[in-house]
Design a protein around this motif. Structure first.
Motif, PDB file in Angstrom:
ATOM      1  N   LEU A   1      15.160 -15.679   9.959  1.00 34.77           N
ATOM      2  CA  LEU A   1      15.724 -17.027   9.963  1.00 34.77           C
ATOM      3  C   LEU A   1      14.686 -18.064  10.380  1.00 34.77           C
ATOM      4  O   LEU A   1      14.627 -19.152   9.809  1.00 34.77           O
ATOM      5  CB  LEU A   1      16.931 -17.096  10.896  1.00 34.77           C
ATOM      6  N   ALA A   2      13.886 -17.726  11.371  1.00 35.63           N
ATOM      7  CA  ALA A   2      12.847 -18.657  11.820  1.00 35.63           C
ATOM      8  C   ALA A   2      11.840 -18.918  10.710  1.00 35.63           C
ATOM      9  O   ALA A   2      11.384 -20.051  10.529  1.00 35.63           O
ATOM     10  CB  ALA A   2      12.146 -18.114  13.060  1.00 35.63           C
ATOM     11  N   THR A   3      11.502 -17.891   9.955  1.00 31.82           N
ATOM     12  CA  THR A   3      10.535 -18.048   8.869  1.00 31.82           C
ATOM     13  C   THR A   3      11.098 -18.920   7.749  1.00 31.82           C
ATOM     14  O   THR A   3      10.381 -19.737   7.182  1.00 31.82           O
ATOM     15  CB  THR A   3      10.132 -16.678   8.309  1.00 31.82           C
ATOM     16  N   CYS A   4      12.366 -18.769   7.455  1.00 32.51           N
ATOM     17  CA  CYS A   4      12.964 -19.463   6.312  1.00 32.51           C
ATOM     18  C   CYS A   4      13.483 -20.858   6.622  1.00 32.51           C
ATOM     19  O   CYS A   4      13.615 -21.675   5.716  1.00 32.51           O
ATOM     20  CB  CYS A   4      14.114 -18.627   5.758  1.00 32.51           C
ATOM     21  N   THR A   5      13.809 -21.131   7.863  1.00 29.21           N
ATOM     22  CA  THR A   5      14.420 -22.417   8.182  1.00 29.21           C
ATOM     23  C   THR A   5      13.361 -23.506   8.353  1.00 29.21           C
ATOM     24  O   THR A   5      12.173 -23.222   8.447  1.00 29.21           O
ATOM     25  CB  THR A   5      15.283 -22.318   9.459  1.00 29.21           C
TER      26      THR A   5
ATOM     27  N   CYS B   1      13.236 -33.209  10.662  1.00 31.72           N
ATOM     28  CA  CYS B   1      12.781 -31.856  10.998  1.00 31.72           C
ATOM     29  C   CYS B   1      11.629 -31.487  10.082  1.00 31.72           C
ATOM     30  O   CYS B   1      11.676 -31.742   8.877  1.00 31.72           O
ATOM     31  CB  CYS B   1      13.897 -30.830  10.813  1.00 31.72           C
ATOM     32  N   ARG B   2      10.613 -30.870  10.653  1.00 28.81           N
ATOM     33  CA  ARG B   2       9.501 -30.332   9.864  1.00 28.81           C
ATOM     34  C   ARG B   2       9.493 -28.829  10.021  1.00 28.81           C
ATOM     35  O   ARG B   2       9.635 -28.308  11.119  1.00 28.81           O
ATOM     36  CB  ARG B   2       8.165 -30.884  10.360  1.00 28.81           C
ATOM     37  N   GLY B   3       9.303 -28.150   8.907  1.00 28.77           N
ATOM     38  CA  GLY B   3       9.255 -26.707   8.924  1.00 28.77           C
ATOM     39  C   GLY B   3       7.994 -26.181   8.286  1.00 28.77           C
ATOM     40  O   GLY B   3       7.037 -26.919   8.030  1.00 28.77           O
ATOM     41  N   LEU B   4       7.999 -24.891   8.022  1.00 26.98           N
ATOM     42  CA  LEU B   4       6.843 -24.250   7.399  1.00 26.98           C
ATOM     43  C   LEU B   4       6.800 -24.486   5.895  1.00 26.98           C
ATOM     44  O   LEU B   4       5.738 -24.377   5.281  1.00 26.98           O
ATOM     45  CB  LEU B   4       6.872 -22.748   7.681  1.00 26.98           C
TER      46      LEU B   4
ATOM     47  N   ASP C   1       9.188 -32.855  18.889  1.00 29.06           N
ATOM     48  CA  ASP C   1       9.334 -31.846  19.929  1.00 29.06           C
ATOM     49  C   ASP C   1       9.605 -30.514  19.237  1.00 29.06           C
ATOM     50  O   ASP C   1       9.776 -30.450  18.034  1.00 29.06           O
ATOM     51  CB  ASP C   1      10.499 -32.225  20.852  1.00 29.06           C
ATOM     52  N   PHE C   2       9.676 -29.428  19.996  1.00 25.84           N
ATOM     53  CA  PHE C   2       9.931 -28.107  19.426  1.00 25.84           C
ATOM     54  C   PHE C   2      11.341 -28.072  18.836  1.00 25.84           C
ATOM     55  O   PHE C   2      12.296 -28.483  19.475  1.00 25.84           O
ATOM     56  CB  PHE C   2       9.823 -27.002  20.471  1.00 25.84           C
ATOM     57  N   GLY C   3      11.454 -27.535  17.629  1.00 23.51           N
ATOM     58  CA  GLY C   3      12.752 -27.401  16.987  1.00 23.51           C
ATOM     59  C   GLY C   3      13.361 -26.042  17.247  1.00 23.51           C
ATOM     60  O   GLY C   3      12.748 -25.139  17.815  1.00 23.51           O
ATOM     61  N   TRP C   4      14.588 -25.871  16.796  1.00 21.09           N
ATOM     62  CA  TRP C   4      15.291 -24.613  17.052  1.00 21.09           C
ATOM     63  C   TRP C   4      14.678 -23.443  16.286  1.00 21.09           C
ATOM     64  O   TRP C   4      14.787 -22.299  16.732  1.00 21.09           O
ATOM     65  CB  TRP C   4      16.780 -24.758  16.768  1.00 21.09           C
ATOM     66  N   SER C   5      14.021 -23.684  15.173  1.00 21.08           N
ATOM     67  CA  SER C   5      13.376 -22.591  14.440  1.00 21.08           C
ATOM     68  C   SER C   5      12.231 -21.992  15.247  1.00 21.08           C
ATOM     69  O   SER C   5      12.022 -20.771  15.228  1.00 21.08           O
ATOM     70  CB  SER C   5      12.843 -23.087  13.098  1.00 21.08           C
ATOM     71  N   CYS C   6      11.516 -22.837  15.958  1.00 21.98           N
ATOM     72  CA  CYS C   6      10.421 -22.358  16.813  1.00 21.98           C
ATOM     73  C   CYS C   6      10.967 -21.472  17.938  1.00 21.98           C
ATOM     74  O   CYS C   6      10.435 -20.396  18.212  1.00 21.98           O
ATOM     75  CB  CYS C   6       9.667 -23.557  17.376  1.00 21.98           C
ATOM     76  N   TRP C   7      12.046 -21.925  18.554  1.00 20.77           N
ATOM     77  CA  TRP C   7      12.662 -21.129  19.620  1.00 20.77           C
ATOM     78  C   TRP C   7      13.243 -19.827  19.068  1.00 20.77           C
ATOM     79  O   TRP C   7      13.199 -18.784  19.720  1.00 20.77           O
ATOM     80  CB  TRP C   7      13.754 -21.934  20.330  1.00 20.77           C
ATOM     81  N   LEU C   8      13.797 -19.880  17.860  1.00 25.29           N
ATOM     82  CA  LEU C   8      14.348 -18.684  17.226  1.00 25.29           C
ATOM     83  C   LEU C   8      13.248 -17.669  16.938  1.00 25.29           C
ATOM     84  O   LEU C   8      13.442 -16.462  17.125  1.00 25.29           O
ATOM     85  CB  LEU C   8      15.060 -19.087  15.930  1.00 25.29           C
ATOM     86  N   GLY C   9      12.083 -18.142  16.502  1.00 24.44           N
ATOM     87  CA  GLY C   9      10.948 -17.253  16.272  1.00 24.44           C
ATOM     88  C   GLY C   9      10.482 -16.586  17.554  1.00 24.44           C
ATOM     89  O   GLY C   9      10.172 -15.388  17.577  1.00 24.44           O
TER      90      GLY C   9
END
Length: 187
Positions: free
Chosen positions: A22-26, A43-46, A161-169
């Motif tokens: 989920l962290a990789t895909c979100t 939000c910025r992601g990968l 700031d850190f998003g929830w995907s970062c914390w999920l990873g």
């Protein structure tokens, strides 16, 4: 006792691997953290950058040009490490599933099944370290970027700031590491 420990490690590894996937895909690795009267959340992601209108909930996303395009180092390194961690965690789950005592595969070879569990633990441990390094790398880069802007008194209008995907990873990587320790040290 061994079967209960195996099942606990398997459940933890499965949940943690799902967190890593989920962290990789979100797409919320960085989130704007302004306390002003913002009407949208960025939000910025990968893989893309998304903006959500807070009033009506409409969300629009902009895909990054290409996987092979010239991206910042933090995105390229995090993508690479997390995709590798996902693949290793999936391989470890398949190996662990075949090595569980409750599975009839190689039932007459308990030593082979135990080695499969240990091997799955080692693979899961390597994957968890890669995932943790990728997540922490991204988080540290976000922190350094924010600190540099603040120390130079530069305000660009958006503060991330850190998003929830970062914390999920980070949570998924930590869970995989705990499962790896259970499989390699406690069996």
């Amino acid at each position: 006792m061994s079967s209960a420990l195996q099942m606990t490690a398997f459940a933890l590894a499965l949940l943690s691997t799902l967190f890593l996937l989920l962290a990789t895909c979100t797409d919320c690795w960085m989130v704007n953290a302004d306390d002003s009267l913002e009407i949208s959340q960025k939000c910025r992601g990968l893989w893309r950058e998304c903006v959500t209108n807070m009033q009506d909930g409409v969300r629009t996303c902009d895909q990054y040009d290409s996987i092979l395009a010239d991206h910042p180092v933090k995105i390229v390194v995090t993508r690479t490490l997390l995709i590798t961690a996902d693949l290793l965690a999936g391989l470890a789950l398949a190996t662990l599933l075949l090595g569980l005592d409750c599975i009839k595969f190689l039932k007459e070879e308990p030593r082979v099944k135990l080695r499969m569990c240990h091997g799955a633990g080692v693979i899961l441990g390597i994957g968890s370290i890669l995932g943790l390094v990728g997540s922490v790398w991204y988080a540290v880069d976000v922190y350094v970027e924010r600190t540099m802007l603040v120390s130079h008194s530069i305000f660009l209008g958006v503060h991330y700031d850190f998003g929830w995907s970062c914390w999920l990873g980070m949570a998924g990587s930590t869970g995989c590491f705990v499962a790896a320790v259970l499989l390699t040290c406690c069996l």
